[in-house]
Design a protein around this motif. Sequence first.
Motif, PDB file in Angstrom:
ATOM      1  N   PRO A   1       0.787  -1.164   0.150  1.00 19.63           N
ATOM      2  CA  PRO A   1       0.031   0.019   0.038  1.00 19.63           C
ATOM      3  C   PRO A   1       0.980   1.172  -0.061  1.00 19.63           C
ATOM      4  N   PRO A   2       0.408   2.290  -0.323  1.00 21.59           N
ATOM      5  CA  PRO A   2      -1.138   2.581  -0.855  1.00 21.59           C
ATOM      6  C   PRO A   2      -1.199   2.530  -2.333  1.00 21.59           C
TER       7      PRO A   2
ATOM      8  N   GLU B   1      -4.344   0.076  -8.218  1.00 23.36           N
ATOM      9  CA  GLU B   1      -3.254   0.058  -7.486  1.00 23.36           C
ATOM     10  C   GLU B   1      -2.242  -1.021  -7.763  1.00 23.36           C
TER      11      GLU B   1
ATOM     12  N   TYR C   1      -5.447  -5.176  -0.621  1.00 24.48           N
ATOM     13  CA  TYR C   1      -5.881  -3.831  -0.547  1.00 24.48           C
ATOM     14  C   TYR C   1      -7.132  -3.214  -1.095  1.00 24.48           C
TER      15      TYR C   1
END
Length: 206
Positions: free
Chosen positions: A67-68, A115, A192
């Motif tokens: 993350p992030p 992401e 995440y």
Amino acid sequence: MRIRPLGIEGAWEVTPQQHGDPRGLFVEWYRFDRLAEAVGHPLRLAQGNLSISARGVVRGVHFADVPPGQAKYVTCVRGAVLDVVVDVRVGSPTFGRWEAVRLDDTDRRAVYLAEGLGHAVCALTDDATLSYLCSATYRPAAEHTVHPLDRDLGIDWPVGRPLLSARDAAAPSLAAARAAGLLPDHAICRSYVDGLRSPGLRPPAG
């Protein structure tokens, strides 16, 4: 607006509806609710960028620690680019694969990438201008790059001699980045992103 998933998990192509008349054109190039419905969670808007490139410039393959991480919503507001999503997540079923979408000021498509995915672009025209929204602010220490001309990736760039920044020209191959522990882990990325999901489609606070 039509949103369809690409062949790499976490990447979508967005085709907006254009409304034109003799006065000009109107386009909803981003819709919070429609994107959230497609990807399963809202895009947190933390930073917006413009990137202007000469014909033949290649930028990337860039990615951030998760993350992030840094999800991106990318569109071309002037000229044309080849937008490339690269799966650099170790353990992903499509690890090492890439997919490309032409973004231009005619069809006005956009690409959303989650992401942990790698991103690169090739300018097909002079003054090719990208607008992209990001889910996190730029953090130099958490940003990495893989060489866009890595033979193992085999990205089919539509230019004879791509123009690279000094940083991208010195970037490691995908294999070297993996050996150095720089690449995101697919399971961590999925966990995440799953944590971002919510039952409603309300805009993020702040």
